[in-house]
Structure formats: structure tokens, C-alpha cells
Design an enzyme around this catalytic site. Structure first.
Site, PDB file in Angstrom:
ATOM      1  N   LYS A 147       0.824  -1.211   0.000  1.00 29.87           N
ATOM      2  CA  LYS A 147       0.000   0.000   0.000  1.00 29.87           C
ATOM      3  C   LYS A 147       0.864   1.270   0.000  1.00 29.87           C
ATOM      4  O   LYS A 147       0.436   2.310  -0.486  1.00 29.87           O
ATOM      5  CB  LYS A 147      -0.937   0.021   1.214  1.00 29.87           C
ATOM      6  CG  LYS A 147      -1.879  -1.173   1.346  1.00 29.87           C
ATOM      7  CD  LYS A 147      -3.118  -1.009   0.524  1.00 29.87           C
ATOM      8  CE  LYS A 147      -4.174  -2.095   0.761  1.00 29.87           C
ATOM      9  NZ  LYS A 147      -3.726  -3.488   0.600  1.00 29.87           N
TER      10      LYS A 147
HETATM   11  C1  PLP Z   1      -4.201  -4.590  -0.051  1.00 33.42           C
HETATM   12  C2  PLP Z   1      -3.360  -5.816  -0.120  1.00 33.42           C
HETATM   13  C3  PLP Z   1      -3.571  -6.811  -1.097  1.00 33.42           C
HETATM   14  C4  PLP Z   1      -4.715  -6.742  -2.086  1.00 33.42           C
HETATM   15  O1  PLP Z   1      -4.522  -5.741  -3.071  1.00 33.42           O
HETATM   16  P1  PLP Z   1      -5.759  -5.213  -3.915  1.00 33.42           P
HETATM   17  O2  PLP Z   1      -5.209  -4.074  -4.697  1.00 33.42           O
HETATM   18  O3  PLP Z   1      -6.806  -4.800  -2.929  1.00 33.42           O
HETATM   19  O4  PLP Z   1      -6.223  -6.332  -4.777  1.00 33.42           O
HETATM   20  C5  PLP Z   1      -2.722  -7.909  -1.126  1.00 33.42           C
HETATM   21  N1  PLP Z   1      -1.724  -8.037  -0.222  1.00 33.42           N
HETATM   22  C6  PLP Z   1      -1.496  -7.120   0.727  1.00 33.42           C
HETATM   23  C7  PLP Z   1      -0.399  -7.347   1.720  1.00 33.42           C
HETATM   24  C8  PLP Z   1      -2.287  -5.975   0.814  1.00 33.42           C
HETATM   25  O5  PLP Z   1      -2.047  -5.070   1.788  1.00 33.42           O
END
Ligand code: PLP
Length: 517
Positions: free
Chosen positions: A116
Site C-alpha cells: 500500500k
Molecule cells: C491490499 C493488499 C492486497 C490486495 O490488493 P488489492 O489491490 O486490494 O487487490 C494484497 N496483499 C497485501 C499485503 C495488501 O495489503
């Protein structure tokens, strides 16, 4: 000059808006999601040339290609801030190749050790700059408070991204007692003057419902504007300003593999993404549309396999689906919001079809796409789901074979890629550092089943101490500083509030009064 404008997936917004407005709005009028009118094209030489530049300039190049309505020198400056020494590797998202055809794109070298950060170190800067430009153009006359409900990871990444941003404050709510020791300490020790964190009595659903109710309370919104000059915003993963930074790293990764001699320019590369809200994998699709030679896009699910079932059947159905807890909580979803953008693109931008399916989803908890769209889905994506036990077994196996520790989200992607891959080399999106999920990494390494209790002496350890134990056992030397130092930092936020709309609104008001003082 006419900049690239953004229309919406449901065809309900009155007129298209420029990038800055799309970032500030988040959601389009009428509930649709913003998409750019023009998808820029890069030649293979354009792609290859990116590798000659540092990451921040690669990102600026892609933003220029999307023709954002901010001056080029502002974009350059913001990118230098977004992708600088806030990351613990100057390559920003380095690639570790496990063998000649399996490449892991490490998206967790940012300040909170999860992918993120790739978007949330960038979006807040563009949010502030967009608001500033709109204010100067007389189109905006207030500031913002970002309100986030989090099950753990997003909240910390948002706090770190928005901390000390200009003209924006941020409040994060997490379920009290419902996050890990590491996640709690990451949020409760957050630095910055414009930040606030609350535990909410209840579970994540209560947090989210509370936030939704606050966002929907028009009288409260009017009062915040009147008394504090502030409007609420969510800056969540459907914001277009979070998507472009994710496109950047796929274009950049392809260029890097070519520059490193691991891929021929023009060779196809398949990509596997551990998916929840469909934001990360959607970025692979846009990168491919821009001209990057990506092959199949593999969508990896955990036991919450609504996307796998959709990609394999053409029906998205949550009418009788239970929400399952897994070792990869950031992929635990039922409604995957960014799928709407993907379907918009695959239908050839048929807003009325999208509006109909989204209505079906709301009313009947399911929708089925037409045969033509389903064929496009099958052409573009393949998907598999990985169960909880297999996820942990994969962590152990990859450690034994490659001396490389995967977090549970990446392990889901790794195993799905093994199940789905063909001739092409594969790029696996690695979305978190293992030390964010030490408890399940410990289970994996010791053959303890998912959900089973850890031995008493291990369960008694803090998250930091557990990570140190794992590091001693495995020889890992890479625990990120931001995680290693947590036990030593002062706790700044311990307030727990009730989950009622009025309780949350009162907490928000107290926070804004503190900022005004
Ligand atoms: C948010 C997240 C995901 C999923 O990503 P999306 O863009 O919502 O599909 C996968 N792994 C981690 C560690 C995340 O924080």
C-alpha cells in the site's frame, strides 16, 4: 492544452473532470469510478529507456504520459519526495529472481512494509497539490480530513502517507483487539501533527459501517465545513490517484528485467497478483494496454474465492458466500470494488452494462456478465485460489528451496502462479514483508496449522520479539527498521470509542478542535 480527462464507469457524472478533480473527488458523481478518457501508449523503446532513470523519474514519466493537469516540475518534485529515502532500497521496488523464469517484485520496501505504501507515499502528495491548485483556480475553498476504517494494513500506510501533508488531516479507526500486536503498535505510535487513531469497540465491519454512516451524515458534513472549514474524504483504493502509482511499477519492472538481461525486449511476461480489491491487478491490465508486453494476468485468491469463481464462470455471486478468515487478511473480501473498472474496459466502455451489473450486485447480491465480456475475461485473466493450509506449506517450501521468506499474501500468489503458469516467465507481486505477519510465518516454519494456537512461550512474545525469534531460526537479516523499533517507540494513541455514528462524530470533532487550537 486539453488535458486527459476522466469519465466514469456508470455514465452518471455530468461532465468529465481533470486528474486533480478526480483525485479530490475519489468517487465520481452517481457512484461510478473515474477512468481516463485516453490510455497513453508507450513504444518498446520508451519502456526500455525507463530503466536508465531512477524510480522517481520513471514514475514522473508515466504521470506525464497520462497527461495530468499539474505542471511537470511539480510532478517531478512530488515524485522525488514520494520515492526517496523513505524507502529502504534505492531501487524502491527491487526484483528478486528465484530462478531464470520466476521473478518476485518486492513492493514492501516503503515505510510500513506493505505494498500500500507504493500508492500511499504518492497519492497524499498529489492530493495536497491537487487541492492547492483547485483552490488557486477558485474551485475549492476548504481543507480535508481523511477518515479511514482499517482492518490493519491500510490504516498505517494511509497515516504514514498523509502525515504532515498540507491542508489535510487524517483519522484512522481500527477494531479494538482485532488487529495484531505489530499492527496496533504501528498505528498507535504514529508520528505527525495532523494524525489521530482510534480503536473502535466491535469488529472491522462495525468500523466500516461507522465510517459509512459518518460519511452519509449531511448535517455533520455541513457542521464540519462551517465550524472547521473541513470536508471528509476517504482516499480509498478506488481513487484513481492510487492506481497510477501501481501502473508505474509494472512498467518499471518490465524495463528492469530487460535492463538486467533477464528478459528480451518484447518477450511476454505473465504476472501473478495476490488480489483483494482488484486494484493491484487492474494496474497490470493498464500497463499491458499501454504497450508493455505482458501476457496472462493471474489473479490469486485465498479462501475468499469470489474473484476466482467469477473469472472461471462469468458470475459474481456473494448471495450465499461466507466471509472466511485467512492468514492473508488483506485479501479477505467479498465486494472487490475495482473489478468495476476492469469490466468497464473489457466491455469496450459500456457504462450502461456496468450500471446494470452494479445494481444487480446491490439488489440480488450477484451479477452475470454477457458471453462476449466473459470471453474477454478469459482471454485476459486466469485465476486460482489457494487454501489456508496450502498457503502456509508454500511459505515453508519456498524457504527450504530458495532460502527466501514469503509473507502469506505473496505465498498465495506464488502457489497460484505455480498452478497457472505456462511457457512465459512470471513476475509475482510480493505485497508485504514477512515480518508483518510473523505469527503465520512461525506457524508455517513449524508445521502448525492455520488458526491453531502458538506454543505458550511463543504466544507470549511481542510481535517484535517473535520476528527476532524467526530471524534467529532462519538466518533472516532483513527485518525492516520500522517494524524492529516498534517496542521502543512511545504509544501516542490509546483512545477507544464506541462504534455508534454519534460516538465517532464526537471523536472526529474533538480531533479537529485539537488541530484548530
Ligand atoms: C491490499 C493488499 C492486497 C490486495 O490488493 P488489492 O489491490 O486490494 O487487490 C494484497 N496483499 C497485501 C499485503 C495488501 O495489503
Amino acid at each position: 492544452m486539453a488535458h486527459n480527462l476522466y469519465t466514469d464507469t456508470r455514465g452518471r457524472a455530468k461532465r468529465p473532470v481533470p486528474f486533480t478533480q478526480a483525485v479530490i473527488d475519489g468517487l465520481a458523481e452517481g457512484g461510478g469510478l473515474y477512468v481516463p478518457e485516453r490510455i497513453p501508449q508507450l513504444s518498446l523503446d520508451d519502456v526500455r529507456a525507463l530503466a536508465d532513470q531512477p524510480y522517481a523519474q520513471r514514475a514522473a514519466r508515466i504521470y506525464r504520459a497520462f497527461d495530468v493537469d499539474l505542471p511537470a516540475d511539480v510532478v517531478d518534485e512530488l515524485m522525488a519526495q514520494a520515492y526517496g529515502d523513505n524507502f529502504d532500497d534505492e531501487r524502491i521496488c527491487p526484483i528478486t529472481s528465484l530462478n531464470a523464469t520466476t521473478h518476485v517484485l518486492e513492493l514492501w520496501h516503503g515505510p510500513t512494509s506493505a505494498f500500500k505504501d507504493m500508492a500511499l507515499q504518492c497519492l497524499p502528495k498529489f492530493f495536497s497539490a491537487s487541492a492547492k491548485q483547485l483552490r488557486e483556480q477558485g474551485k475549492l475553498d476548504h481543507e480535508f480530513m481523511i477518515l479511514v476504517a482499517t482492518s490493519g494494513d491500510t490504516g498505517k500506510a494511509a497515516l504514514e502517507g498523509f502525515r504532515d501533508a498540507e491542508g489535510v488531516s487524517i483519522g484512522v479507526m481500527y477494531p479494538d483487539g482485532g488487529v495484531s500486536d505489530i499492527q496496533f503498535k504501528q498505528m498507535a505510535t504514529q508520528r505527525g501533527e495532523n494524525v489521530q487513531v482510534w480503536g473502535v469497540r466491535g469488529n472491522f465491519d462495525d468500523c466500516q459501517t461507522g465510517a459509512k454512516n459518518v460519511f452519509g451524515d449531511e448535517a455533520f458534513a455541513a457542521r464540519l465545513l462551517e465550524e472547521h472549514g473541513v470536508a471528509l474524504s476517504s482516499a480509498n483504493s478506488i481513487n484513481w490517484g492510487r492506481l497510477i502509482p501501481q501502473i508505474v511499477y509494472y512498467v518499471s519492472a518490465y524495463a528492469q528485467l530487460v535492463a538486467d538481461g533477464k528478459l528480451g525486449l518484447g518477450d511476454e511476461l505473465d504476472v501473478c497478483v495476490p488480489t483483494g480489491n482488484f486494484g493491484n491487478i487492474l494496474a497490470t491490465y493498464y500497463a499491458k494496454r499501454m504497450g508493455v508486453p505482458l501476457g496472462m494476468l493471474f489473479c490469486a485468491s485465498n479462501e475468499n474465492r469470489v474473484l476466482t469463481d467469477f473469472i472461471n464462470t462469468g458470475t459474481y455471486d456473494i448471495s450465499e458466500r461466507d466471509f472466511v478468515l485467512t492468514p492473508s487478511p488483506s485479501m479477505d473480501i467479498l465486494v472487490s470494488s475495482n473489478l468495476e473498472r476492469q469490466l468497464f474496459e473489457l466491455t469496450g466502455r459500456d457504462a450502461s452494462a456496468i450500471a446494470g451489473w452494479m445494481d444487480d450486485l446491490r439488489e440480488k447480491r450477484r451479477f452475470r456478465v454477457d458471453e462476449g465480456t466473459f470471453a474477454k475475461v478469459r482471454e485476459t485473466f486466469a485465476s486460482d485460489s489457494v487454501d489456508n493450509a496450502t498457503c502456509l506449506v508454500t511459505i515453508k517450501r519456498v524457504f527450504d528451496e530458495h532460502d527466501y521468506l514469503l509473507d502469506p499474501h505473496t505465498a498465495v500468489a506464488y502457489q497460484a502462479a505455480e498452478n497457472l503458469r505456462g511457457e512465459n516467465p512470471v513476475l509475482i507481486a510480493s505485497t508485504a514483508h514477512w515480518a508483518k505477519f510473523g505469527d503465520n510465518v512461525y506457524r508455517a516454519l513449524h508445521g502448525i496449522a492455520p488458526g491453531d494456537l502458538l506454543p505458550d512461550d511463543v504466544a507470549a512474545l511481542s510481535g517484535c520479539a517473535l520476528n527476532e525469534l524467526i530471524a534467529r531460526e532462519t538466518g533472516a537479516t532483513d527485518i525492516p527498521r520500522g517494524l524492529a523499533e516498534l517496542d521502543a517507540l512511545p504509544i501516542r494513541f490509546e483512545e477507544v470509542v464506541e462504534g455508534g455514528t454519534g460516538d465517532i462524530e464526537a471523536a472526529v470533532t474533538r480531533f479537529l478542535e485539537r488541530l484548530d487550537a
